[in-house]
Design an enzyme around this catalytic site. Sequence first.
Site, PDB file in Angstrom:
ATOM      1  CE1 TYR A   1      -1.285  -8.891  -9.979  1.00  0.00           C
ATOM      2  CE2 TYR A   1      -3.640  -9.037  -9.518  1.00  0.00           C
ATOM      3  CZ  TYR A   1      -2.499  -8.277  -9.757  1.00  0.00           C
ATOM      4  OH  TYR A   1      -2.589  -6.915  -9.748  1.00  0.00           O
TER       5      TYR A   1
ATOM      6  CB  SER B   1      22.863  30.127   7.444  1.00  0.00           C
ATOM      7  OG  SER B   1      21.868  30.636   8.312  1.00  0.00           O
TER       8      SER B   1
ATOM      9  CE  LYS C   1      26.002  26.898   9.767  1.00  0.00           C
ATOM     10  NZ  LYS C   1      24.902  26.550  10.636  1.00  0.00           N
TER      11      LYS C   1
ATOM     12  CG  ASN D   1      -3.334 -11.551 -13.075  1.00  0.00           C
ATOM     13  OD1 ASN D   1      -3.723 -10.387 -13.025  1.00  0.00           O
ATOM     14  ND2 ASN D   1      -4.008 -12.558 -12.551  1.00  0.00           N
TER      15      ASN D   1
ATOM     16  CG  ASN E   1      24.650  25.445   6.439  1.00  0.00           C
ATOM     17  OD1 ASN E   1      25.444  25.600   7.362  1.00  0.00           O
ATOM     18  ND2 ASN E   1      23.535  26.134   6.308  1.00  0.00           N
TER      19      ASN E   1
ATOM     20  CE  LYS F   1       2.069  -1.750 -11.562  1.00  0.00           C
ATOM     21  NZ  LYS F   1       1.859  -2.633 -10.418  1.00  0.00           N
TER      22      LYS F   1
ATOM     23  CD  GLN G   1      -3.446  -1.506  -9.015  1.00  0.00           C
ATOM     24  OE1 GLN G   1      -3.935  -2.266  -9.828  1.00  0.00           O
ATOM     25  NE2 GLN G   1      -4.142  -0.526  -8.458  1.00  0.00           N
TER      26      GLN G   1
ATOM     27  CB  THR H   1      38.909   2.316  14.434  1.00  0.00           C
ATOM     28  OG1 THR H   1      39.821   2.601  15.486  1.00  0.00           O
ATOM     29  CG2 THR H   1      39.674   1.667  13.275  1.00  0.00           C
ATOM     30  CG  HIS H   2      36.195   2.709  17.994  1.00  0.00           C
ATOM     31  ND1 HIS H   2      35.213   1.856  18.427  1.00  0.00           N
ATOM     32  CD2 HIS H   2      37.262   1.918  17.693  1.00  0.00           C
ATOM     33  CE1 HIS H   2      35.665   0.611  18.424  1.00  0.00           C
ATOM     34  NE2 HIS H   2      36.908   0.609  17.966  1.00  0.00           N
TER      35      HIS H   2
ATOM     36  CD  GLU I   1      23.626  19.351   6.344  1.00  0.00           C
ATOM     37  OE1 GLU I   1      23.209  19.438   7.498  1.00  0.00           O
ATOM     38  OE2 GLU I   1      23.711  20.339   5.582  1.00  0.00           O
TER      39      GLU I   1
HETATM   40  N1  ARG Z   1      -2.813  -2.968 -12.268  1.00  0.00           N
HETATM   41  C1  ARG Z   1      -2.518  -4.326 -11.963  1.00  0.00           C
HETATM   42  C2  ARG Z   1      -1.145  -4.396 -11.255  1.00  0.00           C
HETATM   43  O1  ARG Z   1      -0.446  -3.463 -11.337  1.00  0.00           O
HETATM   44  C3  ARG Z   1      -2.421  -5.128 -13.226  1.00  0.00           C
HETATM   45  C4  ARG Z   1      -2.914  -6.513 -13.075  1.00  0.00           C
HETATM   46  C5  ARG Z   1      -4.341  -6.501 -12.713  1.00  0.00           C
HETATM   47  N2  ARG Z   1      -4.887  -7.787 -12.734  1.00  0.00           N
HETATM   48  C6  ARG Z   1      -6.129  -8.015 -12.324  1.00  0.00           C
HETATM   49  N3  ARG Z   1      -6.571  -9.200 -12.399  1.00  0.00           N
HETATM   50  N4  ARG Z   1      -6.876  -7.042 -11.888  1.00  0.00           N
HETATM   51  O2  ARG Z   1      -0.797  -5.349 -10.644  1.00  0.00           O
END
Ligand code: ARG
Length: 474
Positions: free
Chosen positions: A316, A276, A282, A109, A284, A324, A321, A154-155, A289
């Site tokens: 925690y 295109s 065309k 953790n 583009n 990420k 998790q 503006t606008h 975009e």
């Molecule tokens: N893979 C977990 C995360 O990304 C790591 C920490 C996990 N801790 C646990 N007590 N299972 O948050």
Amino acid sequence: MPDASPVPPSYVRSPSVAFLGSLAVDRALALHDLAGSLAHVEMLARVGLLSDEEATALSGGLRQIGTEVEAGRFSWRPELEDVHTNLEVRLTELIGPVGGKLHTARSRNDQIALDERLYLRECVHRLGQRLLALVTALVARAEAETRQPMPGFTHLQRAQPVSVAHWLLAHFWRFDRDLDRLLATVDRAEVSPLGAGALAGSTLPIEPTIVADRLGFSRAFENSMDAVSDRDFFAELLFDLSLLAVHASALGEEVVLFASTEFGYLERSPALGTGSSLMPQKRNPDVAELVRGKTGRVVGDLVALLTTLKGIPLSYDRDLQEDKAPVQDAVSTVEGVLEALSALVSSLTIQRDRMLRAASDTELLATDLAEALVRQGVPFRAAHESVAAVARSKGGLRPETIAPLLGLDPDRSTTWCGPAEALERRSSPGGPAPDRVAQQLAGARSRLEARRHSLSSLGRRVERVQELTRERAK
Ligand code: ARG
């Protein structure tokens, strides 16, 4: 019978490891994890929880793993769930049971919270450099365009005259604030959470500040429960990136508009996009975009993280998790956006005639006219009305209709209406007059210098991870 398997039974996870596992996303944190472990080993040795020989064995093993990871030789085992367990199991394989001492006074953790803060630093450094390239390109383009008039809107209605430099610099200041926000996010995140353990610290005599120092953080955590659960830094990063993407999108939108036949301010050069597959005529503005379009994803990543964080109890929880994937997606998306946008800005080709013609529209001078009357002592409201009356009249606002209002002869009135003179007149502070824009440019250049400086000092902190993992066993 000794267990022949190097995987201690406590590491063997349930069959739903595919669901529980995070290796796909946290593999990217391997070097950060190793650097954190190396700093942890040094701390454990300093406080007497490891002998010198044990510390040497652990550090040597960790550095060897670093070499394997960097060379792409590390064999990742998804059944070991995450990056932390993969690295620790490999350590024990390499150096034997002493490897089991690494996790003293530590939990995954506080470990993941540390890895993420190191990762944030590195991402912001990379993003910051790309953003710096973009703002540098904007300033470089602006420098050459202080006297190129264009209508300001503006606008989305023609409003008052500005210059291309002033327009580009308006985007510069937005992106400069984005860079500032990213750097401030890292500054706030420079807190080491290692030593918080699972949530309540340790009964062992650990010293979290030793780890913090070694990794170049400005301090260690104040509260162990907060340390393992705080993801504010990722939420801030995703907000910073969302707003940055919104700013990029607004510029993308202007490029799309200005490159349209209707505006015709920008050339539809090949750098802008593709043709295109169906319509032979065309070309583009795909790049602009997509810069605009990618924003939805980045904002979605912010919402995903905030939704995950909402309402989870201290400290925690495994929900964390899920932090990420949105972060990695937003970081790589915005990196792509910045790269594309810098190239786009550098390649913009102005259709000077079209733009000059649009900027020469006398309607843009209605306010100037009212202000000229104000100089003669007319109250602004009355001046506004007299100019509006001329604008609405059959003759409209033209040098001939303006001349009597200003008491100028027609020749002088024509010069007064010219876009160059109109630009010169807008000389209030922060305005588009060339002299004011020159001041603005000086400010922008010194800002670039300051940002360059902040990024290189951040770069030195980022290098801590490599320095730690590459220091050969001493
Ligand atoms: N893979 C977990 C995360 O990304 C790591 C920490 C996990 N801790 C646990 N007590 N299972 O948050």
